[in-house]
Design an enzyme around this catalytic site. Structure first.
Site, mmCIF file in Angstrom:
data_model
loop_
_atom_site.group_PDB
_atom_site.id
_atom_site.type_symbol
_atom_site.label_atom_id
_atom_site.label_comp_id
_atom_site.label_asym_id
_atom_site.label_seq_id
_atom_site.Cartn_x
_atom_site.Cartn_y
_atom_site.Cartn_z
ATOM 1 N N HIS A 119 8.011 -74.738 -28.022
ATOM 2 C CA HIS A 119 8.967 -73.977 -27.217
ATOM 3 C C HIS A 119 10.062 -74.884 -26.673
ATOM 4 O O HIS A 119 11.258 -74.550 -26.748
ATOM 5 C CB HIS A 119 8.242 -73.293 -26.058
ATOM 6 C CG HIS A 119 9.160 -72.639 -25.066
ATOM 7 N ND1 HIS A 119 9.842 -71.479 -25.340
ATOM 8 C CD2 HIS A 119 9.528 -73.004 -23.801
ATOM 9 C CE1 HIS A 119 10.582 -71.135 -24.300
ATOM 10 N NE2 HIS A 119 10.406 -72.041 -23.354
ATOM 11 N N ARG A 128 21.027 -76.561 -26.487
ATOM 12 C CA ARG A 128 21.732 -77.842 -26.412
ATOM 13 C C ARG A 128 21.852 -78.439 -27.809
ATOM 14 O O ARG A 128 21.291 -79.511 -28.095
ATOM 15 C CB ARG A 128 21.015 -78.807 -25.462
ATOM 16 C CG ARG A 128 20.917 -78.286 -24.028
ATOM 17 C CD ARG A 128 20.079 -79.212 -23.154
ATOM 18 N NE ARG A 128 19.954 -78.698 -21.796
ATOM 19 C CZ ARG A 128 19.037 -77.824 -21.413
ATOM 20 N NH1 ARG A 128 18.157 -77.370 -22.304
ATOM 21 N NH2 ARG A 128 18.980 -77.391 -20.170
ATOM 22 N N GLU A 185 9.050 -64.138 -21.515
ATOM 23 C CA GLU A 185 8.156 -65.105 -22.147
ATOM 24 C C GLU A 185 6.704 -64.738 -21.851
ATOM 25 O O GLU A 185 6.396 -64.197 -20.788
ATOM 26 C CB GLU A 185 8.408 -66.517 -21.596
ATOM 27 C CG GLU A 185 9.799 -67.056 -21.836
ATOM 28 C CD GLU A 185 9.995 -68.447 -21.225
ATOM 29 O OE1 GLU A 185 10.989 -69.096 -21.598
ATOM 30 O OE2 GLU A 185 9.170 -68.855 -20.387
ATOM 31 N N ASP A 219 6.895 -63.550 -18.031
ATOM 32 C CA ASP A 219 7.886 -64.185 -17.155
ATOM 33 C C ASP A 219 9.288 -63.832 -17.643
ATOM 34 O O ASP A 219 9.690 -64.215 -18.747
ATOM 35 C CB ASP A 219 7.681 -65.701 -17.155
ATOM 36 C CG ASP A 219 8.460 -66.380 -16.049
ATOM 37 O OD1 ASP A 219 8.699 -65.744 -15.009
ATOM 38 O OD2 ASP A 219 8.830 -67.560 -16.226
#
Length: 398
Positions: A119, A128, A185, A219
């Site tokens: 993950h 990124r 998640e 979440d």
């Protein structure tokens, strides 16, 4: 192998080798503690005659410590496994269809780890690009953040689409408004029972004496708000609005058959994080969107095990409180069908997730329902369920 006389319990994954704890309301009475067996809830206050189960949360019981947890589990298992215990237990079985299930414990502090290397690497690549792989430091200590205890809610509730600051897709901004990139998640949470005083660290060997059990969590986060907040200090409001949990907390003792050493770690952790016992867990997760399974992540692929997470969390002497909750972070595997978040499944909006009805999702839409379930091998040789957690995304408020 049958573990209980309760009809259909083993087939449902809630036999006497499971027995998760929860809090329920029946027939307008005050909330109280029970354990699930099949499609029934055993009223513990009635069955055991103990007033600490006439409580609206598990906290009072959890604070008694591991000796009391194991003694209670042994007593309840005996009542439900052996025919001779039937007369004492059966009058206190309440049909699951007749109860309202509540959040099972009062949350103290909350910490969110990122325990999956898959993950973390996927997020690094998507959010990124061009920065390379995970930094070596990621493999030397668990990475995490503090969360909002107030975000932890009961399963089955609606979640209002959050608002926050974020940049437009062309990078300009900020603007304030409803998030357009709501994600969810699948996490595995660990609930602290036995507290510690300030200044005392918990070694990896102390995990079973302090952690009462495990609970499923979905979440939720607003990825656009998170991205804007990431510089300079990281997410705050983008990841603090909703984290529903399953109504059932599975005792750590029920996970015995699921345990293994855990995946290989390189470099070797520092001595205070070195594993002593087997707390890798072979648990199969399932994530569904609007009733359609979209991923099956394996918890056994997690890089950091829960005993290591607890040792790191308390390594600075931070006190534990009964009801503290720390979670694994997104449970993700290395295959495309094993991702633990919608963001990973749809590649940050670059490759929308295709559903069987012909619709597609880049992020959650209003009305979408997320469900997380999990299974493991039980001590009786069959399968035990860790419960389910679900939540639906509602339109933004005024």
């Amino acid at each position: 192998m049958r573990t209980t006389w309760v009809p259909g319990a083993d087939e449902a994954g809630y036999g006497a080798d499971n027995l998760p704890y929860g809090v329920f309301v029946h027939d307008g009475a005050a909330p109280r503690v029970g354990v699930r067996v099949g499609e029934w809830v055993l009223d513990l206050a009635g069955a055991l005659g103990d007033p600490e189960f006439e409580e609206p949360s598990l906290n009072r019981f959890m604070a008694r410590g591991s000796t009391a947890w194991r003694a209670t589990r042994a007593k309840v298992t005996g009542m439900l496994a052996a025919e001779k215990g039937r007369a004492a237990a059966e009058p206190h079985l309440v049909p699951l269809s007749q109860v309202e299930l509540l959040r099972p414990f009062s949350v103290g502090d909350r910490a969110v780890f990122h325990g999956s290397a898959e993950h973390a690497a996927c997020m690094q690549r998507l959010l990124r690009p061009g920065t390379g792989g995970l930094p070596e430091r990621w493999y030397t200590q668990p990475v995490g953040r503090h969360g909002r205890a107030g975000a932890v809610a009961a399963s089955g509730r609606g979640i209002r689409r959050p608002a926050g600051q974020y940049a437009d897709r062309d990078g300009t901004g900020p603007r304030m408004g409803p998030s357009t990139r709501v994600d969810a998640e699948a996490h595995l949470g660990f609930v602290v029972g036995m507290p510690t005083p300030p200044g005392r660290s918990v070694p990896v060997s102390g995990f079973v004496e302090h952690v009462f059990g495990a609970v499923l969590m979905a979440d939720f986060s607003a990825r656009d708000v998170e991205a804007w907040e990431a510089v300079p200090l990281g997410p705050l409001t983008g990841a603090s609005f909703a984290a529903p949990v399953s109504p059932w907390v599975l005792p750590t003792d029920a996970l015995g058959a699921a345990r293994f050493r855990g995946r290989r770690q390189s470099p070797a952790p520092l001595p205070h994080l070195a594993r002593i016992a087997d707390w890798g867990l072979r648990i199969r997760f399932e994530i569904a969107l609007n009733g359609e399974v979209v991923s099956r992540p394996p918890y056994g692929a997690m890089y950091w095990t829960p005993d290591q997470l607890l040792a790191h969390l308390t390594g600075n002497g931070a006190a534990l409180r009964t009801g503290d909750l720390y979670t694994s972070g997104a449970v993700s595997g290395g295959e495309p069908g094993q991702r633990g978040s919608l963001l990973e499944l749809e590649g940050a909006g670059e490759a929308p997730l295709r559903l069987s009805g012909g619709s597609a999702r880049s992020y959650l839409q209003d009305g979408d329902t997320v469900e997380v379930g999990a299974w493991a091998q039980g001590m009786g040789g069959g399968v035990i369920r860790l419960g389910e957690v679900s939540a639906s995304l509602l339109p933004a408020g005024d």
